[in-house]
Design an enzyme around this catalytic site. Structure first.
Site, PDB file in Angstrom:
ATOM      1  N   CYS A 520       0.846  -1.202   0.000  1.00 12.22           N
ATOM      2  CA  CYS A 520       0.000   0.000   0.000  1.00 12.22           C
ATOM      3  C   CYS A 520       0.872   1.238   0.000  1.00 12.22           C
ATOM      4  CB  CYS A 520      -0.926  -0.002   1.213  1.00 12.22           C
ATOM      5  SG  CYS A 520      -2.013   1.439   1.313  1.00 12.22           S
ATOM      6  N   CYS A 526      -0.338   5.935   7.310  1.00 12.16           N
ATOM      7  CA  CYS A 526      -1.646   5.490   7.789  1.00 12.16           C
ATOM      8  C   CYS A 526      -1.472   4.643   9.041  1.00 12.16           C
ATOM      9  CB  CYS A 526      -2.346   4.700   6.689  1.00 12.16           C
ATOM     10  SG  CYS A 526      -3.906   3.966   7.209  1.00 12.16           S
ATOM     11  N   GLN A 725     -17.968  -9.685  12.768  1.00 15.02           N
ATOM     12  CA  GLN A 725     -16.565 -10.061  12.701  1.00 15.02           C
ATOM     13  C   GLN A 725     -15.925  -9.366  11.506  1.00 15.02           C
ATOM     14  OE1 GLN A 725     -14.817 -11.781  14.882  1.00 15.02           O
ATOM     15  NE2 GLN A 725     -16.536 -12.406  16.188  1.00 15.02           N
ATOM     16  N   PHE A 752     -22.472 -12.864  25.593  1.00 18.89           N
ATOM     17  CA  PHE A 752     -22.082 -11.757  24.708  1.00 18.89           C
ATOM     18  C   PHE A 752     -22.345 -12.183  23.266  1.00 18.89           C
ATOM     19  CE2 PHE A 752     -19.309 -11.851  28.442  1.00 18.89           C
ATOM     20  CZ  PHE A 752     -19.529 -10.597  28.995  1.00 18.89           C
ATOM     21  N   GLU A 773     -27.368 -11.287  25.401  1.00 17.71           N
ATOM     22  CA  GLU A 773     -26.783 -10.071  24.837  1.00 17.71           C
ATOM     23  C   GLU A 773     -27.380  -8.849  25.518  1.00 17.71           C
ATOM     24  OE1 GLU A 773     -24.837  -7.195  23.033  1.00 17.71           O
ATOM     25  OE2 GLU A 773     -24.294  -9.320  22.845  1.00 17.71           O
ATOM     26  N   ASP A 819     -17.764 -14.445  23.873  1.00 18.28           N
ATOM     27  CA  ASP A 819     -16.956 -13.577  23.005  1.00 18.28           C
ATOM     28  C   ASP A 819     -17.111 -12.151  23.511  1.00 18.28           C
ATOM     29  OD1 ASP A 819     -15.520 -12.384  21.011  1.00 18.28           O
ATOM     30  OD2 ASP A 819     -17.007 -12.660  19.443  1.00 18.28           O
ATOM     31  N   CYS A 845     -10.578 -10.993  21.306  1.00 22.37           N
ATOM     32  CA  CYS A 845      -9.873 -10.107  20.380  1.00 22.37           C
ATOM     33  C   CYS A 845      -8.736  -9.376  21.064  1.00 22.37           C
ATOM     34  CB  CYS A 845     -10.854  -9.100  19.757  1.00 22.37           C
ATOM     35  SG  CYS A 845     -11.730  -8.088  20.972  1.00 22.37           S
TER      36      CYS A 845
END
Length: 888
Positions: A520, A526, A725, A752, A773, A819, A845
């Site tokens: 890139c 960036c 995702q 979650f 949730e 999650d 994550c």
């Protein structure tokens, strides 16, 4: 392997290969070198994703068999489709060495990447109907296409498409040397990114070369703007075109740019304008070059200005109207060089003017007319003797024609004046531009530098380099740290480096074997990517190491860490960008690393192509809205340049089943005209939905049909700003792990749950799922989809941070999948550790918060059975994982 940056025709390329064979290299050896080199580029794009290699009968097909075997040996998923049996000895040998199965032309092959090895360079006739249909069919069944040497159906020397409707490619890997078709339209417009694999060919005498990007060196202590060169641009009837040329020259690194226009027009504040007569203004001996043509016009005044420029002693660049006005004897006796940059129409006019035949390829026509100054220097003054050339002394004027090289004449937007430099003197602002240009050029070249930083909390722009313990000794980069910086044995850090690079005492990095060219143009400025300098194997190792180190930091004792799963480029299906008005224009992009400045996105190899294609029309729409706001008096903060109301908005993009879901936050749409403009924009660009948030919550302005996303084959309503995702590929990898580990559990709690990503993956005749949730819109979407499809999912609205499920509630389930957000789920994990749940799948994550929570599970009697790293955010330090805990 040596690469020659030359552009060869078919005859020259065959001669170069024949010279290698005569020197003792066999055809089979050349094929192995070329195929393995091309396989490296295929592996970087595809990795472990399915690859289909389409092989033809010739040596290009033989390269395909070598590529397939190299991918298979590295553990890649590869299948070969043979259009026909190999017709050359080398191709037959390569097929015999391939250890996998070979499918016939009638096979319905499908995968992620198609490698086109049907036909390469040297093709002069159209593909047969059978081969053409096979290529089109396979191209439609694959997401990305890679051409080896040249796309099938392209004529090598002219760039002509021999068949209609040929596919467009993501990447083209040239073998041995560049071919003319790589840079000639229309073929060049279908090849995507270009990469070259050397096979050891020697340079060919007299062959044209590829113009490299200019490198701006640091100025000396006593340097001034004239050392960089003074460029004078001759203005004319259309001053805007000349001003654009001046802006491009400033961004390209000229030390001083002057517009020679006798009729003064309002110009940019940082542009010097000389309104004296052209003969007087161009007499300045400090002028290094003169540009004539953009906006010159075609009347008598333009003709007079061209004549005045031609009679001077400065090197010339002739473009646009200057080429139309040029006459037979204008350059007679001229000794100083001139460069002409004609497009197809202007070249035809020159040929008519000078009585040359309009035939052959562009390069052949340019060589027939040009003076070949460089060739004469190499081969002697008599090189052109006896050749047909431009009459009337044009040959002796040493004109060089440059055309066809894509993106070489475009002014790069990221070279424009930074906003922080407004109001300073011209000299100071020019220095600011050059400094920024040097930094960008250094980053693109893989050379990075930053001042020493003793405190880790201080993050300056560039490359963090700590003080060397032994000045004068280069140190090897051993690994990549969690934030993406390379680290040496002595603890020195260097941003933008790769394992095997050398960190020199002055802070620069010498690239090593694992350092590749970033894909890139924005990399280095960036803030979205930090690891584009790593090759595929090193990037995979980084993802694995992030997860393994997190496990080891808490002594979790993971029994099995699987090979990382990396999402391929061009698959990110959600993105959050920023839009701001600056200097009379709208910039949309990511912020620079460690800065609030925006990087205007012109390309992004991470995002899905639909997002990148939407950015230019979105800019135009925002400019239109800004101008409308300026006419009404503007928003708070007043107006910017060119009557554009100042604006700042957050842009959210998501890819749904119906198309692009666009959300804009912070943009006020007041009045019927603006509303109609937004609706027209949404309709013309085929948006699935257009959502505005003007401070009172999201409002759907355009939604022809309800927007949905597919989760394990179930269409689920997608609320504005909903969570997905990052890639469908990564979601599939995580869902596969959850099904494999918990697919036989009768009752599962999905904590979650969001929209139900894992609930829909698990729910079935033998498995009931409780989906918990806190976000009401996501909860209702999951509940609606479960009810419509009659899936055994019970959706529960509950905030697990404030009100986690207790151990007694959890004990009713055979397994739990959770999650949570990046912060983890400390309170819920404490209840899980006290429960009797047999299996827990933790999707995370953030390896750091996961390791903290996992330590509580292990302390509560669970064993970490398996870890699966997932790299959804390619080329970034953001890593995800799936983990399985079993009650001991």
């Amino acid at each position: 392997m040596q690469q020659i940056e030359q552009v060869l025709d078919v005859a020259a390329m065959r001669a170069a290969e024949a010279a290698l064979i005569a020197a003792g290299t066999s055809v089979d050896e050349l094929m192995q070198v070329a195929g393995r080199g091309a396989a490296e580029w295929v592996w970087r794009m595809a990795g472990h994703h399915p690859v289909t290699v389409l092989c033809g009968p010739g040596n290009n097909g033989g390269d395909g068999y070598v590529i397939a075997e190299a991918l298979r040996a590295r553990g890649g998923k590869v299948q070969v489709v043979a259009a026909t049996e190999p017709a050359t000895a080398a191709a037959r040998t390569a097929r015999a060495l391939y250890r996998g199965d070979v499918l016939g032309a009638d096979a319905e092959a499908q995968g992620d990447v198609l490698v086109d090895c049907l036909f390469g360079s040297g093709l002069t006739r159209p593909l047969t109907d059978e081969h053409h249909a096979l290529l089109i069919r396979l191209a439609a069944r694959h997401h990305r296409l890679i051409a080896i040497d040249l796309p099938s159906g392209v004529e090598s020397d002219s760039g002509a498409a021999l068949n209609p409707g040929l596919p467009r490619y993501t990447l083209t890997v040239a073998l041995g040397a560049w071919k003319q078709a790589h840079f000639l339209m229309p073929a060049a417009g279908t090849m995507g990114h270009l990469r070259l694999v050397g096979i050891g060919c020697a340079a060919v005498s007299g062959a044209p070369g590829v113009i490299a990007r200019p490198a701006l060196s640091a100025p000396a202590a006593d340097a001034h703007k004239y050392r960089r060169g003074l460029l004078a641009v001759v203005g004319g009837a259309m001053p805007g075109a000349a001003e654009l040329a001046c802006t491009a020259a400033q961004g390209a690194g000229a030390g001083y740019v002057r517009l020679l226009a006798e009729h003064a027009e309002p110009v940019a504040a940082d542009l010097v304008q000389d309104a004296r007569p052209l003969a007087e203004a161009s007499a300045d001996e400090r002028i290094a070059a003169l540009l004539v043509g953009p906006g010159l016009g075609r009347g008598d005044p333009a003709r007079w200005r061209l004549t005045a420029a031609l009679t001077g002693d400065h090197p010339l660049v002739l473009d646009a109207d200057a080429l139309i006005l040029l006459r037979h004897d204008d350059l007679a006796g001229r000794q100083h060089p001139a460069i002409a940059t004609p497009h197809e129409g202007e070249l035809a006019v020159l040929e008519r003017t000078f009585g040359l035949a309009h035939e052959g390829t562009k390069l052949a026509r340019a060589r027939a007319g040009g003076g070949h100054r460089n060739d004469r220097r190499r081969q002697g003054a008599g090189h052109d003797r006896g050749r047909a050339g431009w009459p009337g002394g044009l040959r002796s004027s040493c004109i060089e024609l440059a055309f066809g090289r894509r993106n070489r004449r475009c002014a790069r937007r990221d070279h424009r004046q930074p906003a922080r430099l407004r109001g300073r003197s011209v000299c100071c602002r020019q220095r600011g531009r050059l400094a920024a240009g040097r930094g960008r050029a250094a980053r693109r070249a893989g050379i990075f530098r930053r001042r020493a930083c003793r405190r880790g909390a201080q993050r300056l722009r560039g490359v963090p380099v700590s003080e060397p313990d032994h000045p004068g000794e280069p140190e090897e980069i051993l690994r990549i740290a969690a934030k993406g910086d390379g680290i040496t044995a002595s603890g020195r850090f260097a941003w933008g480096s790769a394992p095997g690079d050398l960190l020199l005492p002055d802070g620069t990095v010498r690239p090593g074997p694992h350092h590749v060219t970033p894909v890139c143009r924005h990399f280095g400025r960036c803030g979205g990517c930090q690891l584009q300098q790593l090759d595929e194997a090193t990037l995979t190792d980084f993802v694995a190491a992030r997860v393994a180190n997190a496990s080891a930091s808490q002594q979790l004792g993971a029994r099995d860490i699987a090979a990382p799963h990396l999402s391929p480029p061009g698959t990110r299906r959600r993105a959050s960008l920023r839009a701001e008005s600056s200097a009379g224009r709208v910039v949309i992009g990511y912020r620079e690393a460690g800065s609030h400045r925006l990087v205007e996105l012109e390309e992004c190899p991470v995002l899905v192509p639909e997002f990148v294609a939407l950015l230019p029309p979105l800019r135009k729409m925002l400019i239109k809205l800004g101008q409308s706001g300026a006419k009404r008096g503007g928003k708070r903060g007043g107006k910017g340049a060119q009557g554009l109301a100042r604006m700042a908005a957050d842009i959210d993009l998501a890819m749904t089943e119906q198309g692009v879901d666009l959300g804009i936050k912070g943009l006020a749409a007041e009045g019927l005209a603006i509303t109609e403009a937004l609706l027209e924009f949404a309709q013309v660009n085929g948006l699935a939905r257009l959502v505005l948030d003007q401070g009172y919550g999201p409002e759907a302005l355009w939604e022809p049909v309800p927007v949905t996303v597919s989760l394990s084959g179930v269409s689920v309503p997608f609320p504005p700003g909903g969570f997905l995702q990052a890639t469908a590929d990564g979601e599939a990898a995580l869902a596969f792990a959850v099904r494999e580990w918990l697919g036989d559990a009768p009752a599962v709690a999905d904590l979650f749950a969001g929209l139900g990503t894992f609930a829909f993956a698990l729910a079935g005749p033998a498995t009931k799922v409780l989906a918990v949730e806190a976000a009401r819109d996501a909860h209702l979407a999951c509940k609606a989809a479960a009810g419509r499809t009659q899936r055994p999912i019970h959706a529960l609205h509950r905030d697990l941070f404030r009100n986690p499920l207790l151990a007694d509630e959890l004990n009713r389930f055979d397994a739990v999948v959770l999650d949570p957000p990046r912060a983890g789920a400390r309170d819920q994990i404490e209840r899980l550790a006290d429960s009797t749940v047999g299996r827990i799948v933790y999707i995370s994550c953030n390896p750091s918060s996961w390791a903290r929570d996992a330590a509580m599970l292990v302390a509560g009697g669970y064993v970490l059975r398996e870890l699966r790293p997932v790299g959804q955010f390619r080329w970034s330090t953001h890593v995800e994982l799936a983990s399985l805990f079993v009650r001991s």
